[in-house]
Structures are given as structure tokens and as C-alpha cells.
Design a protein around this motif. Sequence first.
Motif, PDB file in Angstrom:
ATOM      1  N   THR A   1       0.833  -1.202   0.000  1.00 24.09           N
ATOM      2  CA  THR A   1       0.000   0.000   0.000  1.00 24.09           C
ATOM      3  C   THR A   1       0.873   1.258   0.000  1.00 24.09           C
ATOM      4  OG1 THR A   1      -1.780  -1.154   1.174  1.00 24.09           O
ATOM      5  CG2 THR A   1      -1.800   1.260   1.231  1.00 24.09           C
ATOM      6  N   ALA A   2       1.937   1.249   0.791  1.00 30.49           N
ATOM      7  CA  ALA A   2       2.854   2.388   0.804  1.00 30.49           C
ATOM      8  C   ALA A   2       3.528   2.551  -0.556  1.00 30.49           C
ATOM      9  CB  ALA A   2       3.912   2.192   1.894  1.00 30.49           C
ATOM     10  N   THR A   3       3.892   1.442  -1.190  1.00 27.92           N
ATOM     11  CA  THR A   3       4.509   1.502  -2.514  1.00 27.92           C
ATOM     12  C   THR A   3       3.539   2.066  -3.535  1.00 27.92           C
ATOM     13  OG1 THR A   3       5.942  -0.397  -2.039  1.00 27.92           O
ATOM     14  CG2 THR A   3       5.544   0.123  -4.353  1.00 27.92           C
ATOM     15  N   LEU A   4       2.278   1.623  -3.478  1.00 30.12           N
ATOM     16  CA  LEU A   4       1.268   2.150  -4.403  1.00 30.12           C
ATOM     17  C   LEU A   4       1.111   3.655  -4.234  1.00 30.12           C
ATOM     18  CD1 LEU A   4      -1.018   1.647  -6.471  1.00 30.12           C
ATOM     19  CD2 LEU A   4      -2.557   1.344  -4.515  1.00 30.12           C
ATOM     20  N   LEU A   5       1.063   4.130  -2.994  1.00 28.16           N
ATOM     21  CA  LEU A   5       0.914   5.568  -2.750  1.00 28.16           C
ATOM     22  C   LEU A   5       2.093   6.357  -3.315  1.00 28.16           C
ATOM     23  CD1 LEU A   5      -0.491   5.553   0.906  1.00 28.16           C
ATOM     24  CD2 LEU A   5      -1.729   6.055  -1.213  1.00 28.16           C
ATOM     25  N   VAL A   6       3.293   5.816  -3.148  1.00 32.57           N
ATOM     26  CA  VAL A   6       4.478   6.492  -3.677  1.00 32.57           C
ATOM     27  C   VAL A   6       4.413   6.560  -5.202  1.00 32.57           C
ATOM     28  CG1 VAL A   6       6.978   6.253  -4.019  1.00 32.57           C
ATOM     29  CG2 VAL A   6       6.003   5.996  -1.737  1.00 32.57           C
ATOM     30  N   LEU A   7       4.014   5.460  -5.833  1.00 33.68           N
ATOM     31  CA  LEU A   7       3.931   5.442  -7.294  1.00 33.68           C
ATOM     32  C   LEU A   7       2.849   6.391  -7.810  1.00 33.68           C
ATOM     33  CD1 LEU A   7       4.313   1.602  -7.942  1.00 33.68           C
ATOM     34  CD2 LEU A   7       5.982   3.382  -8.460  1.00 33.68           C
ATOM     35  N   VAL A   8       1.712   6.423  -7.124  1.00 35.46           N
ATOM     36  CA  VAL A   8       0.606   7.284  -7.558  1.00 35.46           C
ATOM     37  C   VAL A   8       0.946   8.756  -7.358  1.00 35.46           C
ATOM     38  CG1 VAL A   8      -1.769   7.966  -7.053  1.00 35.46           C
ATOM     39  CG2 VAL A   8      -1.179   5.539  -7.227  1.00 35.46           C
ATOM     40  N   LEU A   9       1.554   9.081  -6.212  1.00 32.90           N
ATOM     41  CA  LEU A   9       1.820  10.474  -5.879  1.00 32.90           C
ATOM     42  C   LEU A   9       3.070  11.043  -6.552  1.00 32.90           C
ATOM     43  CD1 LEU A   9       0.989  10.419  -2.051  1.00 32.90           C
ATOM     44  CD2 LEU A   9      -0.449  11.258  -3.921  1.00 32.90           C
TER      45      LEU A   9
ATOM     46  N   GLY B   1       4.165   7.228 -14.124  1.00 38.55           N
ATOM     47  CA  GLY B   1       3.228   6.372 -14.842  1.00 38.55           C
ATOM     48  C   GLY B   1       1.781   6.696 -14.503  1.00 38.55           C
ATOM     49  N   SER B   2       0.855   6.085 -15.256  1.00 40.31           N
ATOM     50  CA  SER B   2      -0.568   6.290 -15.000  1.00 40.31           C
ATOM     51  C   SER B   2      -1.028   5.415 -13.845  1.00 40.31           C
ATOM     52  CB  SER B   2      -1.378   5.960 -16.249  1.00 40.31           C
ATOM     53  OG  SER B   2      -1.233   4.597 -16.591  1.00 40.31           O
ATOM     54  N   VAL B   3      -2.037   5.884 -13.131  1.00 41.59           N
ATOM     55  CA  VAL B   3      -2.551   5.158 -11.975  1.00 41.59           C
ATOM     56  C   VAL B   3      -3.096   3.787 -12.375  1.00 41.59           C
ATOM     57  CG1 VAL B   3      -4.262   5.190 -10.124  1.00 41.59           C
ATOM     58  CG2 VAL B   3      -3.098   7.314 -10.779  1.00 41.59           C
ATOM     59  N   SER B   4      -3.725   3.694 -13.530  1.00 41.78           N
ATOM     60  CA  SER B   4      -4.371   2.448 -13.947  1.00 41.78           C
ATOM     61  C   SER B   4      -3.381   1.298 -14.083  1.00 41.78           C
ATOM     62  CB  SER B   4      -5.102   2.660 -15.274  1.00 41.78           C
ATOM     63  OG  SER B   4      -4.196   3.065 -16.286  1.00 41.78           O
ATOM     64  N   GLN B   5      -2.137   1.582 -14.453  1.00 43.81           N
ATOM     65  CA  GLN B   5      -1.182   0.495 -14.656  1.00 43.81           C
ATOM     66  C   GLN B   5      -0.683  -0.099 -13.349  1.00 43.81           C
ATOM     67  OE1 GLN B   5       2.211   3.673 -15.866  1.00 43.81           O
ATOM     68  NE2 GLN B   5       2.745   1.556 -16.303  1.00 43.81           N
ATOM     69  N   PHE B   6      -0.989   0.567 -12.222  1.00 44.26           N
ATOM     70  CA  PHE B   6      -0.542   0.059 -10.924  1.00 44.26           C
ATOM     71  C   PHE B   6      -1.582  -0.821 -10.238  1.00 44.26           C
ATOM     72  CE2 PHE B   6       1.547   4.458 -10.845  1.00 44.26           C
ATOM     73  CZ  PHE B   6       2.672   3.994 -11.513  1.00 44.26           C
ATOM     74  N   ILE B   7      -2.828  -0.781 -10.690  1.00 44.86           N
ATOM     75  CA  ILE B   7      -3.916  -1.420  -9.953  1.00 44.86           C
ATOM     76  C   ILE B   7      -3.791  -2.940  -9.933  1.00 44.86           C
ATOM     77  CG2 ILE B   7      -6.409  -1.715  -9.785  1.00 44.86           C
ATOM     78  CD1 ILE B   7      -5.329   1.079  -9.069  1.00 44.86           C
ATOM     79  N   VAL B   8      -3.674  -3.561 -11.103  1.00 46.97           N
ATOM     80  CA  VAL B   8      -3.579  -5.022 -11.148  1.00 46.97           C
ATOM     81  C   VAL B   8      -2.330  -5.529 -10.422  1.00 46.97           C
ATOM     82  CG1 VAL B   8      -3.341  -7.037 -12.656  1.00 46.97           C
ATOM     83  CG2 VAL B   8      -4.979  -5.235 -13.234  1.00 46.97           C
ATOM     84  N   PRO B   9      -1.159  -4.924 -10.649  1.00 49.59           N
ATOM     85  CA  PRO B   9       0.015  -5.346  -9.868  1.00 49.59           C
ATOM     86  C   PRO B   9      -0.188  -5.203  -8.361  1.00 49.59           C
ATOM     87  CG  PRO B   9       0.726  -4.069 -11.762  1.00 49.59           C
ATOM     88  CD  PRO B   9      -0.769  -3.957 -11.707  1.00 49.59           C
ATOM     89  N   TYR B  10      -0.932  -4.184  -7.953  1.00 48.63           N
ATOM     90  CA  TYR B  10      -1.204  -3.995  -6.522  1.00 48.63           C
ATOM     91  C   TYR B  10      -2.049  -5.139  -5.974  1.00 48.63           C
ATOM     92  CZ  TYR B  10      -3.134  -1.928  -2.249  1.00 48.63           C
ATOM     93  OH  TYR B  10      -3.529  -1.695  -0.944  1.00 48.63           O
ATOM     94  N   ILE B  11      -3.036  -5.558  -6.740  1.00 48.23           N
ATOM     95  CA  ILE B  11      -3.888  -6.676  -6.312  1.00 48.23           C
ATOM     96  C   ILE B  11      -3.064  -7.954  -6.199  1.00 48.23           C
ATOM     97  CG2 ILE B  11      -5.836  -8.139  -6.976  1.00 48.23           C
ATOM     98  CD1 ILE B  11      -7.083  -5.649  -8.286  1.00 48.23           C
TER      99      ILE B  11
END
Length: 412
Positions: free
Chosen positions: A103-111, A115-125
Motif C-alpha cells: 500500500t505504501a509503494t502504491l501511494l508512492v507510485l501514484v503520488l 506512470g498512470s494510476v491504472s497500470q498500478f492497480i492489477v500489480p497492486y492486487i
Amino acid sequence: MKNHFPLLDPLRFATALGVAIFHQMFWSWAWVSIGVPGFERTVAADVLYPSAAPFTWFGWVGVEIFFVISGFVIANSASKSSPTEFLLGRALRLYPAVWVCATATLLVLVLFGSGSVSQFIVPYIHAMTLVPKGVIGDWLDGVYWTLAAEAAFYGLVFCAMLTKRITLRHVAFGLTIYSAVFNAVALLILSCTTPNDLPYLIILMFRVPAAAFLLNHGCFFALGIWLFISANRKLTTLEQVAVAVTCLSGVAEIYYFASFFLTSIPAISDQSALVPITVWAAAVGLIAYGANRNRRSAGTVSREAPAYWRTLGLITYPLYLTHNVIGTEIIRVLVDAGLDATAAVFVELGMLVLVCWFISAKIEPAIRAAMTQTIAYFGQLPERLPASRRPAFSRGLGLRLPIPAKMTAPLR
């Protein structure tokens, strides 16, 4: 038999630091010679460390050391548990840190990522569920590929325990042969081809994209099991031969991956594949020394290890999960603030160690307690089996292991 082997804690912490320095001071710029890395590229600072390459390029061998330690640790845990208890113990160990760190990694990537937010969603799951992503797609963080191999090994052990007939020795023998055959064939194929040839690329694919097959790395888990068994009794001649085979197989895997690096990255073309092999062999030697010492001191009261060693062991897992993407972003912030690039790496590592201590000491236990309460609410927690009903999985060691009165996570 001991419930905790203190030598493993400082070893895996040092190994995690080696992997972190490899990613941050070598792979962060050397990847351009091979191909596009993971999402860490979207937060990386524009800095190079070519002068440090001779001292940092082989840090990836820490993964092979981790796998040996994991084989040792999981053998210890499985030999004391019922199948359900083993599975629950692994879940309570792995998921809390992954949920926090992913979750912390996702926040860092999004903020902060490009890259676009959409490309992080499936890898996050995939990261949150610890489900291997397969050959295609991206990991939320490149380091998560090792969790696919770990999960596959845990699943193999769990299935073996369910049979009530397959022992630790059987698992170790199976992985020894299975991985040794692959690594021998791989070494032969790679010696006859180049990094641009299809057979060469197919062999390398099994190291990371197809890690869950355990073809490359099964020998390291097997070696960990053998070292655990040797910590409790003397190995038979056949088992000693198996240890030698796993060591040769491990050396082969390290050699051909190191050779790929040395051939593909001009900055280290003058280095030797013997360096990572030596580092790995030294780490295995330390584990073997600890195992031998444990067997010789059986029945005697040993001194308690310093508490800070245990703390280092607990910090290692979240440190491994956060050093790549999150650590890379911290370095970029520090460099943009005017700090020297090399100093930024060590300041960042110090900061991460403190953060990971907080995660391991405060956040993980809270999540683990909540998980335990939830499981207890919806169903009964597994009970320890009495010695007379212990599955053949542990009896296959030739040991009579005591069963603790309450469920614990023996070695983390």
C-alpha cells in the motif's frame, strides 16, 4: 531443538542491505544495458554510481541466500506444525507486512511516479494477495518476484504435509533432483548460446518471470532443508551427497546468471562470476556452522542471543519490500535537495531501517492480532498435535521434537 537460530538474523539483515545497495547503486542505472526495469524507474533520480560497480553489482546473490534461509526456516516451522497451523502461521507472517508495504509503494507510485494510476492497480492486487502474476505483466515492485517463489515453496510443503506420507527428506530430495537437472541443462544450453538467442532467453525466463516453478531456485530451498536436518542429527551418506548436489546446482545457477550480467553490462565486463559464488558460499558456510553447532550443543542450555539481533531479523522483511520503489523515491528527494548521491543512499537506508522497525514492532503485530481474532471469530484456530499424532512429515527427520503449548511463529 531450538525454536530460534540467532545467527540467521544478522545474516539476513546484511543480505537485505546487500540487495538494497545493488538495486540503488547499480541496477538503478545499469538496467539500460539489458532492458526496462520495474516501476521503480518512474521515481528514480538521475544519478549514476559507476565507480561503485565492482562492489555493488553482485548484491543480487542475496536472493539466493534468502532462499537457503527460507528452506531452513520453513523446515523448522513445518516440523512442529499440523498442515492447517503451518498455513495459518505463514499467512500471519507474510500478509501483514505485504499489505502495509504494498500500500505504501502504491501511494508512492501514484503520488510521485510518472506512470498512470491504472497500470498500478492489477500489480497492486497481485501483491496484496501474494498471487504470482505469471510470465507477463508487471510486479508492483520488482522485488516481489521472490515472493512468488516463496509462495510456491510454501504450497509444496503444505501439500506434502497434507499427504501425511511425504516427509521433509522427500521434499528435499525431490527439489534437489528437480532443480539440479534443470540447472545442469541450463548451464549446458547457456554455454552454447548467446544472450540474443531464443534458448538463452527461455532459460533466463525461468529465473524471474517463471520463478514459481522453482526450476532455478529449488536447489536453494532444498539446501536449507538439508541444513535444518543437519542441525538436529548427522546426515547419512546419501544425504551428504544430496547436499553436495544442491551446492553444485546453486553454484551453476549463480554462475550462469552472473555470466549473463557480465556479458550484457559493459560497466562490469572485467568482473568475475566467482565473486557472487564466493559470497553465497560464505553465507551457506555460516548457516552450516550454526547448524553443526546446534547439533553438538543439543541438550545443553545455550546463551540467549542479543535482543537487537532478533530486531534486525524482524526488520529484514519490510526492508526488503520497501527498499526498491520507496527507497528510490527517498533518494530522489534527497538528491533534489542537494545531498550527495552516495550519501543519499546511506541516509535513505538509515531512514528505512527506522521506518521498518516501526512496521515490524508496531504495525505488523496489530494487524496479526486482528487477523487472529477474525479467524478465531469465524472458526477455531488449529490446535497443536500431541507427539503421538504428529504427522510423518516431522517424523521423517528422525527427531522427537517438543511441541510448544501455544501456537507461535517460530522463525520469521
